[in-house]
Design an enzyme around this catalytic site. Structure first.
Site, PDB file in Angstrom:
ATOM      1  N   THR A 173       0.818  -1.220   0.000  1.00  0.00           N
ATOM      2  CA  THR A 173       0.000   0.000   0.000  1.00  0.00           C
ATOM      3  C   THR A 173       0.850   1.268   0.000  1.00  0.00           C
ATOM      4  O   THR A 173       0.628   2.166  -0.813  1.00  0.00           O
ATOM      5  CB  THR A 173      -0.931   0.004   1.226  1.00  0.00           C
ATOM      6  OG1 THR A 173      -1.496  -1.290   1.409  1.00  0.00           O
ATOM      7  CG2 THR A 173      -2.046   1.033   1.047  1.00  0.00           C
ATOM      8  N   HIS A 213      -8.278   0.388   4.067  1.00  0.00           N
ATOM      9  CA  HIS A 213      -8.201  -1.074   4.016  1.00  0.00           C
ATOM     10  C   HIS A 213      -9.586  -1.707   4.054  1.00  0.00           C
ATOM     11  O   HIS A 213      -9.696  -2.942   4.125  1.00  0.00           O
ATOM     12  CB  HIS A 213      -7.371  -1.613   5.185  1.00  0.00           C
ATOM     13  CG  HIS A 213      -5.907  -1.304   5.102  1.00  0.00           C
ATOM     14  ND1 HIS A 213      -5.188  -1.427   3.928  1.00  0.00           N
ATOM     15  CD2 HIS A 213      -5.026  -0.887   6.045  1.00  0.00           C
ATOM     16  CE1 HIS A 213      -3.929  -1.094   4.155  1.00  0.00           C
ATOM     17  NE2 HIS A 213      -3.804  -0.759   5.422  1.00  0.00           N
ATOM     18  N   GLY A 217      10.486  -6.172   1.707  1.00  0.00           N
ATOM     19  CA  GLY A 217      10.087  -5.901   0.335  1.00  0.00           C
ATOM     20  C   GLY A 217      10.319  -7.051  -0.626  1.00  0.00           C
ATOM     21  O   GLY A 217      10.198  -6.891  -1.833  1.00  0.00           O
TER      22      GLY A 217
END
Length: 324
Positions: free
Chosen positions: A64, A137, A292
């Site tokens: 996000t 969300h 990541g």
């Protein structure tokens, strides 16, 4: 057995996932949410949408923040100077006051001057000037009515991520940002049992996937961003009616690189971690932008849990031709 399993997960949720800023959970239309949601339910349902709003919708920890920064920079003509302002101010989180009730904590810490966003994120965003950039969300059925019905022509970008990596990332996030005190095994059980905020994960993604052909919805995948970020930048720019040169795409891709994001104080939420520690809401160390990586689950999940995830994912996603 099912009621016992459900009660067991509810007990884990209560014992390991309630804190001073989240004391209780509830279920709304099959979605697990902090009970604080009930105070905002009608306000969110009737939230006034504007045609020039840009919304990012996602299940937590699916990329996000990365996608927010990409969207904001594209929509604002790669104004990297203005992008030095905290992302939470440029692209505020609608659900903040539902997830985190800081009221009692702030009373105990009068030296802390809370921002309007912390006190009432919904009212804060309602009053922002256009164009607004809004993060949420909430699953599709709980979005504001005007957004669900298409009455207003706001744009929605949805970002998704494979469930196993989402679970791993969500686990580390909740320990650092939400005060979760359990272990990874229990967290996986909560994830699979739909007992985490905004769960169930699979339905959350499918509700947007099924609407991906709507001209106002762009469906993105974290894995595609990792494998070919320039391509996703171009796709997102076209959706936002923006044209970027190859040099601009390259500059934005560099701005969005993992190393750049991790070292960027405007997006790495270091101040939130410091605040949580200061108020003794957490007792662990870590970083908001942590790994990541794609397929990080291979280093974290035991085979038995992997099998449960794979079986559920196949049952839910393959019938809809959704693959990661």
């Amino acid at each position: 057995m099912a009621p016992q399993i459900g009660n067991d997960l509810d007990q884990i949720l209560k014992d390991k996932f309630t804190t001073e800023f989240r004391k209780e959970y509830t279920t709304v239309q099959g979605v697990c949410l902090p009970k604080k949601y009930e105070d905002f339910a009608q306000i969110i349902e009737n939230f006034e949408i504007r045609d020039d709003d840009v919304w990012i919708c996602s299940f937590p920890k699916t990329g996000t923040t990365w996608t927010q920064e990409m969207i904001w920079c594209i929509a604002n003509d790669l104004d990297f100077e203005r992008a030095k302002v905290r992302l939470s101010e440029r692209f505020p989180f609608l659900d903040y006051s539902i997830l985190f009730d800081y009221t009692t904590i702030i009373r105990r810490h009068p030296e802390i001057e809370p921002s309007p966003l912390i006190l009432d994120s919904v009212a804060y965003i309602q009053n922002l000037p256009s164009p607004r950039f809004i993060k949420t969300h909430f699953p599709f059925p709980l979005l504001p009515r005007q957004l669900r019905t298409g009455e207003k022509k706001a744009k929605i970008i949805y970002v998704s991520r494979n469930p196993k990596d989402t679970c791993v990332s969500f686990y580390y996030h909740t320990r650092l940002m939400e005060g979760y005190r359990g272990d990874f095994h229990d967290f996986c059980r909560l994830f699979l049992g739909n007992k985490l905020s905004f769960a169930p994960y699979w339905d959350h993604i499918l509700d947007f996937w099924k609407r991906r052909t709507n001209p106002n919805i762009l469906f993105l995948k974290y894995e595609e961003m990792k494998s070919d970020l320039p391509k996703v930048i171009k796709k997102t720019a076209a959706f936002l009616d923006k044209s970027l040169t190859n040099d601009q795409v390259e500059a934005l891709a560099q701005h969005l690189s993992f190393d750049s994001m991790k070292s960027n104080p405007a997006v790495n939420y270091e101040e939130h971690i410091i605040l949580n520690k200061r108020m003794k809401l957490i007792n662990v160390d870590g970083e908001f932008i942590r790994s990541g990586k794609v397929d990080q689950w291979k280093e974290e999940m035991p085979d038995s849990v992997v099998q449960e995830f794979d079986e559920t994912t196949k049952e839910k996603f393959s019938t809809q031709n959704l693959f990661f």
